[in-house]
Design a protein around this motif. Structure first.
Motif, PDB file in Angstrom:
ATOM      1  N   ALA A 163      32.356 -95.521   9.393  1.00 13.98           N
ATOM      2  CA  ALA A 163      33.623 -96.007   8.852  1.00 13.98           C
ATOM      3  C   ALA A 163      34.750 -95.415   9.691  1.00 13.98           C
ATOM      4  O   ALA A 163      35.167 -94.276   9.483  1.00 13.98           O
ATOM      5  CB  ALA A 163      33.765 -95.610   7.387  1.00 13.98           C
ATOM      6  N   ASP A 187      35.030 -92.756   2.541  1.00 13.53           N
ATOM      7  CA  ASP A 187      33.836 -93.609   2.578  1.00 13.53           C
ATOM      8  C   ASP A 187      32.675 -92.741   3.055  1.00 13.53           C
ATOM      9  O   ASP A 187      32.824 -91.959   3.993  1.00 13.53           O
ATOM     10  CB  ASP A 187      34.089 -94.762   3.557  1.00 13.53           C
ATOM     11  CG  ASP A 187      32.945 -95.751   3.684  1.00 13.53           C
ATOM     12  OD1 ASP A 187      31.776 -95.367   3.454  1.00 13.53           O
ATOM     13  OD2 ASP A 187      33.204 -96.909   4.034  1.00 13.53           O
ATOM     14  N   PHE A 197      30.939 -96.900  -0.355  1.00 18.91           N
ATOM     15  CA  PHE A 197      31.152 -97.725   0.826  1.00 18.91           C
ATOM     16  C   PHE A 197      32.430 -98.538   0.606  1.00 18.91           C
ATOM     17  O   PHE A 197      32.713 -98.967  -0.518  1.00 18.91           O
ATOM     18  CB  PHE A 197      29.979 -98.687   1.036  1.00 18.91           C
ATOM     19  CG  PHE A 197      28.660 -98.012   1.264  1.00 18.91           C
ATOM     20  CD1 PHE A 197      28.391 -97.361   2.453  1.00 18.91           C
ATOM     21  CD2 PHE A 197      27.682 -98.035   0.287  1.00 18.91           C
ATOM     22  CE1 PHE A 197      27.167 -96.739   2.667  1.00 18.91           C
ATOM     23  CE2 PHE A 197      26.452 -97.412   0.485  1.00 18.91           C
ATOM     24  CZ  PHE A 197      26.194 -96.764   1.680  1.00 18.91           C
ATOM     25  N   ASP A 198      33.207 -98.761   1.660  1.00 21.85           N
ATOM     26  CA  ASP A 198      34.442 -99.522   1.483  1.00 21.85           C
ATOM     27  C   ASP A 198      34.131-101.003   1.261  1.00 21.85           C
ATOM     28  O   ASP A 198      32.995-101.454   1.419  1.00 21.85           O
ATOM     29  CB  ASP A 198      35.399 -99.298   2.660  1.00 21.85           C
ATOM     30  CG  ASP A 198      34.827 -99.756   3.994  1.00 21.85           C
ATOM     31  OD1 ASP A 198      34.124-100.793   4.045  1.00 21.85           O
ATOM     32  OD2 ASP A 198      35.083 -99.078   5.007  1.00 21.85           O
TER      33      ASP A 198
END
Length: 234
Positions: A163, A187, A197-198
């Motif tokens: 990320a 993240d 998680f984004d």
């Protein structure tokens, strides 16, 4: 969605659909092989500890992120002592572990996710490693038995990269931005905390914009839009 900078240096924005990733939904069949070495036959974890972290804590983290669409299931075996001195060569560990498990009569055919847990080796310089995506994947745990490390590496197993973030100084978007490999610090793929998680990653994994979730709205006109949380706070 993906953002790009134009070659001219102008702060232009191109929006494209995220490429979906395969093999990300449903039960992920995993076998955990707990291994040690001829010069380090220590057993830092019990089978109960490893089972709880991987098939309970990490699996529940994935379930929560995926809105119950993805989870881990399988078995663990060990400890198996490999016929080599301790090493940071992940491919050699995987190959030796597979051979040791087969020689011990362990049936590995039902699994397509292979997780290797071994005593911590400071010489390696990494806590976990993983192959990225694919129908058969491998994940190595260098003595760091926790959700942050294993959940991060399992993100790679599902096909995700890190990320990242862009550092653009005093400008919002420009030609001289620097990419930060672990820039998204909230993240789990930013390798700082065991955060969700984004949304971009969840969409790629098939966890958003499905029949079970509200559709993603594409804004095509100027106006005021309310942005709500896509997941409740824990």
């Amino acid at each position: 969605n993906l953002m790009y900078l134009s070659d001219s240096g102008a702060a232009s924005l191109q929006v494209t659909a995220a490429a979906p990733l395969p093999n990300t939904l449903g039960e992920q069949r995993a076998v955990v092989l707990m291994v040690n070495f001829q010069d380090d036959a220590s057993q830092p974890f019990t089978t109960a500890q490893v089972n709880d972290v991987i098939f309970n804590q990490v699996s529940n983290f994935i379930r929560e992120n995926s809105f119950q669409k993805t989870w881990l299931a399988g078995n663990l075996h060990g400890w198996l002592t490999l016929p080599i001195a301790r090493t940071c060569d992940s491919i050699d560990i995987a190959s030796r572990a597979y051979s040791a498990a087969t020689a011990a009569g362990i049936d590995l055919l039902p699994y397509n996710k292979f997780i290797y847990v071994f005593p911590y080796n400071a010489a390696c310089g990494w806590a976990g490693a993983a192959t990225v995506g694919g129908s058969v994947t491998h994940l190595w745990v260098n003595g760091k038995l926790d959700v942050r490390v294993i959940g991060h590496e399992f993100g790679h197993v599902l096909g995700l990269r890190h990320a990242r973030a862009l550092e653009c100084g005093t400008t919002t978007l420009g030609a001289a931005c620097t990419s930060l490999e672990y820039g998204d610090t909230i993240d789990i793929m930013g390798n700082n905390v065991a955060g969700h998680f984004d949304a971009f990653h969840k969409e790629r994994l098939g966890w958003l914009n499905s029949a079970a979730q509200p559709a993603i709205t594409t804004v095509q006109a100027s106006g005021s839009y309310a942005i709500d949380a896509y997941a409740a706070a824990g």
